[in-house]
Design a protein around this motif. Structure first.
Motif, PDB file in Angstrom:
ATOM      1  N   LYS A   1      81.772  49.319  20.032  1.00  0.00           N
ATOM      2  CA  LYS A   1      80.380  49.100  19.650  1.00  0.00           C
ATOM      3  C   LYS A   1      80.298  47.862  18.769  1.00  0.00           C
ATOM      4  O   LYS A   1      81.093  47.687  17.850  1.00  0.00           O
TER       5      LYS A   1
ATOM      6  N   THR B   1      77.077  45.445  16.971  1.00  0.00           N
ATOM      7  CA  THR B   1      75.666  45.161  16.735  1.00  0.00           C
ATOM      8  C   THR B   1      75.444  43.672  16.915  1.00  0.00           C
ATOM      9  O   THR B   1      76.179  42.855  16.357  1.00  0.00           O
ATOM     10  N   CYS B   2      74.425  43.314  17.690  1.00  0.00           N
ATOM     11  CA  CYS B   2      74.066  41.909  17.836  1.00  0.00           C
ATOM     12  C   CYS B   2      73.538  41.430  16.489  1.00  0.00           C
ATOM     13  O   CYS B   2      72.608  42.025  15.934  1.00  0.00           O
TER      14      CYS B   2
ATOM     15  N   CYS C   1      69.630  40.081  17.074  1.00  0.00           N
ATOM     16  CA  CYS C   1      68.476  40.961  17.321  1.00  0.00           C
ATOM     17  C   CYS C   1      68.686  42.401  16.856  1.00  0.00           C
ATOM     18  O   CYS C   1      67.789  43.220  16.988  1.00  0.00           O
ATOM     19  N   SER C   2      69.869  42.743  16.372  1.00  0.00           N
ATOM     20  CA  SER C   2      70.224  44.067  15.846  1.00  0.00           C
ATOM     21  C   SER C   2      70.426  45.147  16.904  1.00  0.00           C
ATOM     22  O   SER C   2      70.549  46.318  16.557  1.00  0.00           O
ATOM     23  N   ALA C   3      70.475  44.778  18.174  1.00  0.00           N
ATOM     24  CA  ALA C   3      70.728  45.775  19.225  1.00  0.00           C
ATOM     25  C   ALA C   3      72.204  46.162  19.211  1.00  0.00           C
ATOM     26  O   ALA C   3      73.080  45.311  19.023  1.00  0.00           O
TER      27      ALA C   3
ATOM     28  N   ASN D   1      75.487  47.152  21.128  1.00  0.00           N
ATOM     29  CA  ASN D   1      76.051  46.927  22.459  1.00  0.00           C
ATOM     30  C   ASN D   1      77.401  47.602  22.567  1.00  0.00           C
ATOM     31  O   ASN D   1      78.094  47.787  21.563  1.00  0.00           O
TER      32      ASN D   1
ATOM     33  N   CYS E   1      74.852  39.900  24.203  1.00  0.00           N
ATOM     34  CA  CYS E   1      73.965  41.017  23.913  1.00  0.00           C
ATOM     35  C   CYS E   1      73.151  41.353  25.155  1.00  0.00           C
ATOM     36  O   CYS E   1      72.584  40.462  25.798  1.00  0.00           O
TER      37      CYS E   1
ATOM     38  N   THR F   1      70.368  42.798  25.159  1.00  0.00           N
ATOM     39  CA  THR F   1      68.938  42.700  24.850  1.00  0.00           C
ATOM     40  C   THR F   1      68.467  41.255  24.769  1.00  0.00           C
ATOM     41  O   THR F   1      67.511  40.865  25.434  1.00  0.00           O
ATOM     42  N   CYS F   2      69.147  40.429  23.952  1.00  0.00           N
ATOM     43  CA  CYS F   2      68.648  39.062  23.737  1.00  0.00           C
ATOM     44  C   CYS F   2      69.519  37.978  24.365  1.00  0.00           C
ATOM     45  O   CYS F   2      69.119  36.816  24.401  1.00  0.00           O
TER      46      CYS F   2
ATOM     47  N   THR G   1      69.942  44.449   9.327  1.00  0.00           N
ATOM     48  CA  THR G   1      70.984  44.172  10.319  1.00  0.00           C
ATOM     49  C   THR G   1      72.356  44.500   9.747  1.00  0.00           C
ATOM     50  O   THR G   1      73.206  45.065  10.441  1.00  0.00           O
TER      51      THR G   1
ATOM     52  N   LYS H   1      72.870  48.267   9.884  1.00  0.00           N
ATOM     53  CA  LYS H   1      73.123  48.735  11.254  1.00  0.00           C
ATOM     54  C   LYS H   1      74.541  48.382  11.696  1.00  0.00           C
ATOM     55  O   LYS H   1      75.248  49.212  12.267  1.00  0.00           O
TER      56      LYS H   1
END
Length: 146
Positions: free
Chosen positions: A6, A8-9, A12-14, A16, A29, A31-32, A48, A51
């Motif tokens: 795992k 975190t981007c 953008c904080s998604a 992955n 990522c 998402t972005c 961020t 997260k």
């Protein structure tokens, strides 16, 4: 089949999931589209950071700094050099304590620069003061599970 890590981007904080054997293949990522681990130092905000601290399996070294801090500015090039050198095994980020003063209290930071290493949902080590790039790399390699 390799296990998924795992990450975190930091753009953008998604959150992955990246196959461990593909970590150095330029994962992006979902998402972005930002690169997840390209050896660049990213600026973080407290949300961020929280997260990434909570979710990331890949070690994340965070430099707590301020623009008025001479040692912080002196260490910045060494921090960037270490980030490029150790990628993709770890990621590097910075958080400006001037812009986000609550983070100092949350993490018990009494002086800057302060480096805190996070992995698997917890703080695993910290280092106070400005240090050269080789010492930063050695700190991460010694303390993280790479």
């Amino acid at each position: 089949m390799s296990s998924a890590l795992k990450m975190t981007c930091l753009e953008c904080s998604a959150v992955n999931r990246v196959p461990a054997d593909k970590l150095s293949a330029g994962a992006k990522c979902g998402t972005c589209g930002a690169r997840l681990n390209d050896g660049k130092v990213r600026a973080l905000d407290p949300a961020t950071l929280a997260k990434a601290q909570r979710n990331d399996d890949v070690p994340l070294l965070v430099d707590f700094w301020a623009p008025w801090c001479g040692p912080c500015r002196m260490m910045a090039p060494a921090f960037e050099q270490a980030a490029r050198s150790i990628s993709p095994q770890a990621r590097f980020a910075k958080i400006n304590t001037e812009d986000h003063p609550n983070v100092s209290g949350k993490f018990g930071i009494r002086g800057i620069p302060a480096l805190i290493l996070f992995q698997n949902g917890k703080e695993i080590a910290r280092q106070a003061g400005a240090v050269p790039a080789p010492a930063i790399e050695q700190f991460v390699r010694r303390k993280a599970r790479l």
